[in-house]
Design a protein around this motif. Structure first.
Motif, PDB file in Angstrom:
ATOM      1  N   ASP A   1       0.209   9.860  -8.045  1.00 58.28           N
ATOM      2  CA  ASP A   1      -0.843  10.385  -7.528  1.00 58.28           C
ATOM      3  C   ASP A   1      -1.643  11.123  -8.983  1.00 58.28           C
ATOM      4  O   ASP A   1      -1.495  11.673  -9.551  1.00 58.28           O
ATOM      5  CB  ASP A   1      -0.892  10.903  -6.013  1.00 58.28           C
TER       6      ASP A   1
ATOM      7  N   ARG B   1       0.996  -1.652  -0.050  1.00 59.11           N
ATOM      8  CA  ARG B   1      -0.411  -0.087  -0.138  1.00 59.11           C
ATOM      9  C   ARG B   1       1.216   1.640  -0.003  1.00 59.11           C
ATOM     10  O   ARG B   1       0.255   2.418  -0.844  1.00 59.11           O
ATOM     11  CB  ARG B   1      -0.923   0.047   1.120  1.00 59.11           C
TER      12      ARG B   1
ATOM     13  N   ASN C   1      -0.474   4.856  -5.079  1.00 60.25           N
ATOM     14  CA  ASN C   1      -0.745   6.061  -5.180  1.00 60.25           C
ATOM     15  C   ASN C   1      -2.333   6.957  -5.249  1.00 60.25           C
ATOM     16  O   ASN C   1      -2.352   5.982  -4.175  1.00 60.25           O
ATOM     17  CB  ASN C   1      -1.359   6.340  -7.406  1.00 60.25           C
ATOM     18  N   ASN C   2      -2.604   7.544  -4.710  1.00 56.24           N
ATOM     19  CA  ASN C   2      -3.743   8.416  -3.658  1.00 56.24           C
ATOM     20  C   ASN C   2      -5.023   6.906  -3.902  1.00 56.24           C
ATOM     21  O   ASN C   2      -6.144   7.094  -3.022  1.00 56.24           O
ATOM     22  CB  ASN C   2      -3.371   9.466  -3.910  1.00 56.24           C
ATOM     23  N   GLU C   3      -4.944   6.675  -5.153  1.00 57.33           N
ATOM     24  CA  GLU C   3      -6.312   5.295  -5.421  1.00 57.33           C
ATOM     25  C   GLU C   3      -5.906   3.969  -5.501  1.00 57.33           C
ATOM     26  O   GLU C   3      -6.675   3.373  -5.297  1.00 57.33           O
ATOM     27  CB  GLU C   3      -6.405   6.288  -7.337  1.00 57.33           C
TER      28      GLU C   3
END
Length: 106
Positions: free
Chosen positions: A58, A18, A22-24
């Protein structure tokens, strides 16, 4: 927009976590059909033959939704329209409903 990707890792040497996503929650991995594919950082486990991966930048922040833009436009219109008027909350709600219906039909 140009984005440089980081190093490419062999899955046999290093597994993505994790912290690499990225942020998704996505990474870029090399798919057995010979293409780079983005997907969940744990997605390589479900792709037999995936060999390599790298981190993705991101995703850019989402802009305002259509509803939010319409609400801003209505608020700006209301400020101009109601400049010298006293409107009740019921009148404002009716004006909002009519404005939004007109925006839907535009």
């Amino acid at each position: 927009m140009n984005v440089e990707l980081g190093p490419v890792y062999a899955l046999e040497d290093k597994k993505p976590t994790r912290a690499h996503a990225n942020n998704e929650g996505h990474i870029l991995f090399y798919d057995p059909i010979g293409k780079w594919m983005s997907g969940p950082y744990h997605g390589w486990q479900f792709r037999q033959g995936a060999t390599h991966w790298c981190m993705l930048p991101d995703a850019p922040p989402m802009g305002a939704t259509l509803g939010e833009l319409r609400e801003r436009m209505f608020s700006a219109w209301l400020v101009q329209y109601a400049e010298d008027k006293q409107l009740s909350s019921k009148q404002i709600e009716l004006a909002r409903e009519a404005y939004m219906r007109g925006a839907d039909n535009a």
